[in-house]
Design an enzyme around this catalytic site. Sequence first.
Site, PDB file in Angstrom:
ATOM      1  N   ASP A   1       0.855  -1.184   0.000  1.00 44.11           N
ATOM      2  CA  ASP A   1       0.000   0.000   0.000  1.00 44.11           C
ATOM      3  C   ASP A   1       0.893   1.237   0.000  1.00 44.11           C
ATOM      4  O   ASP A   1       2.106   1.143   0.141  1.00 44.11           O
ATOM      5  CB  ASP A   1      -0.997  -0.010   1.154  1.00 44.11           C
ATOM      6  CG  ASP A   1      -0.340   0.026   2.523  1.00 44.11           C
ATOM      7  OD1 ASP A   1       0.865   0.299   2.597  1.00 44.11           O
ATOM      8  OD2 ASP A   1      -1.038  -0.211   3.518  1.00 44.11           O
ATOM      9  N   SER A   2       0.301   2.394  -0.165  1.00 47.70           N
ATOM     10  CA  SER A   2       1.093   3.576  -0.511  1.00 47.70           C
ATOM     11  C   SER A   2       1.502   4.436   0.671  1.00 47.70           C
ATOM     12  O   SER A   2       2.304   5.346   0.527  1.00 47.70           O
ATOM     13  CB  SER A   2       0.282   4.454  -1.462  1.00 47.70           C
ATOM     14  OG  SER A   2      -0.846   4.982  -0.783  1.00 47.70           O
ATOM     15  N   GLY A   3       0.945   4.174   1.843  1.00 44.63           N
ATOM     16  CA  GLY A   3       1.085   5.101   2.962  1.00 44.63           C
ATOM     17  C   GLY A   3      -0.095   6.038   3.057  1.00 44.63           C
ATOM     18  O   GLY A   3      -0.239   6.781   4.032  1.00 44.63           O
ATOM     19  N   GLY A   4      -0.967   6.019   2.053  1.00 44.15           N
ATOM     20  CA  GLY A   4      -2.112   6.924   2.052  1.00 44.15           C
ATOM     21  C   GLY A   4      -3.075   6.691   3.191  1.00 44.15           C
ATOM     22  O   GLY A   4      -3.671   7.634   3.722  1.00 44.15           O
ATOM     23  N   PHE A   5      -3.240   5.432   3.617  1.00 43.03           N
ATOM     24  CA  PHE A   5      -4.172   5.168   4.716  1.00 43.03           C
ATOM     25  C   PHE A   5      -3.693   5.825   6.000  1.00 43.03           C
ATOM     26  O   PHE A   5      -4.496   6.237   6.840  1.00 43.03           O
ATOM     27  CB  PHE A   5      -4.377   3.669   4.935  1.00 43.03           C
ATOM     28  CG  PHE A   5      -5.405   3.368   5.991  1.00 43.03           C
ATOM     29  CD1 PHE A   5      -6.752   3.557   5.730  1.00 43.03           C
ATOM     30  CD2 PHE A   5      -5.037   2.928   7.258  1.00 43.03           C
ATOM     31  CE1 PHE A   5      -7.717   3.305   6.706  1.00 43.03           C
ATOM     32  CE2 PHE A   5      -5.977   2.672   8.231  1.00 43.03           C
ATOM     33  CZ  PHE A   5      -7.330   2.856   7.956  1.00 43.03           C
TER      34      PHE A   5
ATOM     35  N   GLN B   1     -11.665   7.299  -4.696  1.00 38.53           N
ATOM     36  CA  GLN B   1     -12.153   7.812  -3.426  1.00 38.53           C
ATOM     37  C   GLN B   1     -13.424   8.627  -3.667  1.00 38.53           C
ATOM     38  O   GLN B   1     -13.832   8.826  -4.802  1.00 38.53           O
ATOM     39  CB  GLN B   1     -11.078   8.674  -2.756  1.00 38.53           C
ATOM     40  CG  GLN B   1      -9.835   7.938  -2.303  1.00 38.53           C
ATOM     41  CD  GLN B   1     -10.063   7.083  -1.056  1.00 38.53           C
ATOM     42  OE1 GLN B   1     -11.149   7.038  -0.483  1.00 38.53           O
ATOM     43  NE2 GLN B   1      -9.015   6.383  -0.639  1.00 38.53           N
TER      44      GLN B   1
ATOM     45  N   ASP C   1      -8.374  -7.379   0.923  1.00 36.12           N
ATOM     46  CA  ASP C   1      -7.456  -7.552   2.046  1.00 36.12           C
ATOM     47  C   ASP C   1      -8.147  -7.074   3.305  1.00 36.12           C
ATOM     48  O   ASP C   1      -9.046  -6.232   3.250  1.00 36.12           O
ATOM     49  CB  ASP C   1      -6.159  -6.759   1.842  1.00 36.12           C
ATOM     50  CG  ASP C   1      -6.315  -5.292   2.244  1.00 36.12           C
ATOM     51  OD1 ASP C   1      -5.934  -4.929   3.372  1.00 36.12           O
ATOM     52  OD2 ASP C   1      -6.849  -4.506   1.430  1.00 36.12           O
TER      53      ASP C   1
ATOM     54  N   CYS D   1     -11.878 -29.317   8.255  1.00 33.93           N
ATOM     55  CA  CYS D   1     -10.882 -28.319   7.872  1.00 33.93           C
ATOM     56  C   CYS D   1      -9.495 -28.959   7.865  1.00 33.93           C
ATOM     57  O   CYS D   1      -9.153 -29.738   8.763  1.00 33.93           O
ATOM     58  CB  CYS D   1     -10.922 -27.148   8.845  1.00 33.93           C
ATOM     59  SG  CYS D   1      -9.649 -25.898   8.556  1.00 33.93           S
TER      60      CYS D   1
ATOM     61  N   CYS E   1      -6.577 -27.188   7.844  1.00 32.02           N
ATOM     62  CA  CYS E   1      -5.535 -26.257   8.284  1.00 32.02           C
ATOM     63  C   CYS E   1      -4.647 -26.921   9.328  1.00 32.02           C
ATOM     64  O   CYS E   1      -5.027 -27.945   9.913  1.00 32.02           O
ATOM     65  CB  CYS E   1      -6.162 -24.980   8.843  1.00 32.02           C
ATOM     66  SG  CYS E   1      -6.740 -25.115  10.555  1.00 32.02           S
TER      67      CYS E   1
ATOM     68  N   CYS F   1      -6.540 -27.480  12.768  1.00 33.14           N
ATOM     69  CA  CYS F   1      -7.615 -28.476  12.799  1.00 33.14           C
ATOM     70  C   CYS F   1      -7.108 -29.891  12.545  1.00 33.14           C
ATOM     71  O   CYS F   1      -7.700 -30.866  13.024  1.00 33.14           O
ATOM     72  CB  CYS F   1      -8.691 -28.109  11.786  1.00 33.14           C
ATOM     73  SG  CYS F   1      -9.632 -26.626  12.233  1.00 33.14           S
TER      74      CYS F   1
ATOM     75  N   HIS G   1      -5.514 -20.895  11.268  1.00 38.12           N
ATOM     76  CA  HIS G   1      -6.847 -21.372  10.885  1.00 38.12           C
ATOM     77  C   HIS G   1      -7.614 -20.291  10.141  1.00 38.12           C
ATOM     78  O   HIS G   1      -8.219 -20.559   9.085  1.00 38.12           O
ATOM     79  CB  HIS G   1      -7.648 -21.813  12.111  1.00 38.12           C
ATOM     80  CG  HIS G   1      -9.088 -22.079  11.773  1.00 38.12           C
ATOM     81  ND1 HIS G   1      -9.528 -23.266  11.244  1.00 38.12           N
ATOM     82  CD2 HIS G   1     -10.180 -21.269  11.844  1.00 38.12           C
ATOM     83  CE1 HIS G   1     -10.829 -23.185  10.997  1.00 38.12           C
ATOM     84  NE2 HIS G   1     -11.245 -21.987  11.359  1.00 38.12           N
TER      85      HIS G   1
END
Length: 382
Positions: free
Chosen positions: A90-94, A195, A272, A310, A312, A315, A341
């Site tokens: 990600d860009s740092g924008g958040f 946005q 994500d 499951c 994983c 499990c 899990h």
Amino acid sequence: MKYELLKTEGRAKRARVTTVHGVIETPVFMNVGTVAAIKGAVSTRDLRGIGTQVMLCNTYHLHVRTGDETIRRLGGLHRFTNWDRPILTDSGGFQVFSLADMRRIREEGVTFHSHIDGHVIFMGPEESMQIQSNLGSTIAMAFDECPSSVAERSYIEQSVARTTRWLARCKTEMARLNALPDTVNPHQLLFGINQGGIYEDIRIRQADEIAAMDLDGYAVGGLAVGETAEQMYHILDVTVPHLPQNKPTYLMGVGTPANILEGVERGIDFFDCVYPSRNGRHGHVYTRFGKLNLFNAKYTEDMRPIEEGCQCPACRDYSRAYIHHLLKAKEMLGMRLCVLHNLYFYNHLMEGIRESLDAGCFGEYKKAMLESMSSGAEEETK
């Protein structure tokens, strides 16, 4: 990059993205490794074992610690982390949004105060691209401002216009960096970000503007930050049709399994969210029958796995009773097993979505999954 649209069902897309670091089958969930690691003692070998296709890392956090220049000298993020599959940064924008009390925005970029030691950092479109180029990620995100979805219209209009201007600067700088002879990844891709809060006319106008820039992919940002789920779905309904269907579409920071199913139906390829790892570290685990809290005393003698069937690592080998014991004893293994899990659950939810799209029955799959997950936890139905 090659984007192949394999199948559609309504607006839902089943696609394949070929990158310099491998193929991504979409729809896909990207496992969030903020500081180049998944919180919960999860290794890149673990990630391969649970079906992870893409790891997401955070530009701002890696810039302030350990430093993108250091990571560049060490060969870039892929070599640094021993991960040979795609990485999105990600860009740092958040952080412009989340560190609102520690930053100042102007046309050139944003001045931050580091959340670690308070030192001043400046980041604009060019700086964000340079940091991400040093990291050498597969996909770089354009630098943007993520305003609150419920901010005043006048503020959002100004913010979105600036974000669009920043995107043009990001594209120019990314092209320059990719052409350098010593760049870590000369095939680095750039995704732009839509946005506009919950104002559909602003969203649509900006989507049309950035679609004309012919980028490698497009994200819808600034959702799940204060608005209702219904408002988020409405924004996707009106916005996604204005983004190119022949390019990847990414819904940033979203979300729950139900959010993902609804997003896929509206044409989203990439997702994500920190939920699976964050909730896992607190003993909350996802199943097809709902979410369980393994801290609860009722699991003290429950010898079933977290979810029957499951595959994983948790499990396959351990019971709810043992994981409950580990969590209560504050042993790290309990947290690790819950995170593994949850990430497996998310990755294999996406696999089920892809299979249903391949078979032309996504609508039925979505309905069945939503009904199952809302029916109550497994032990309550027996």
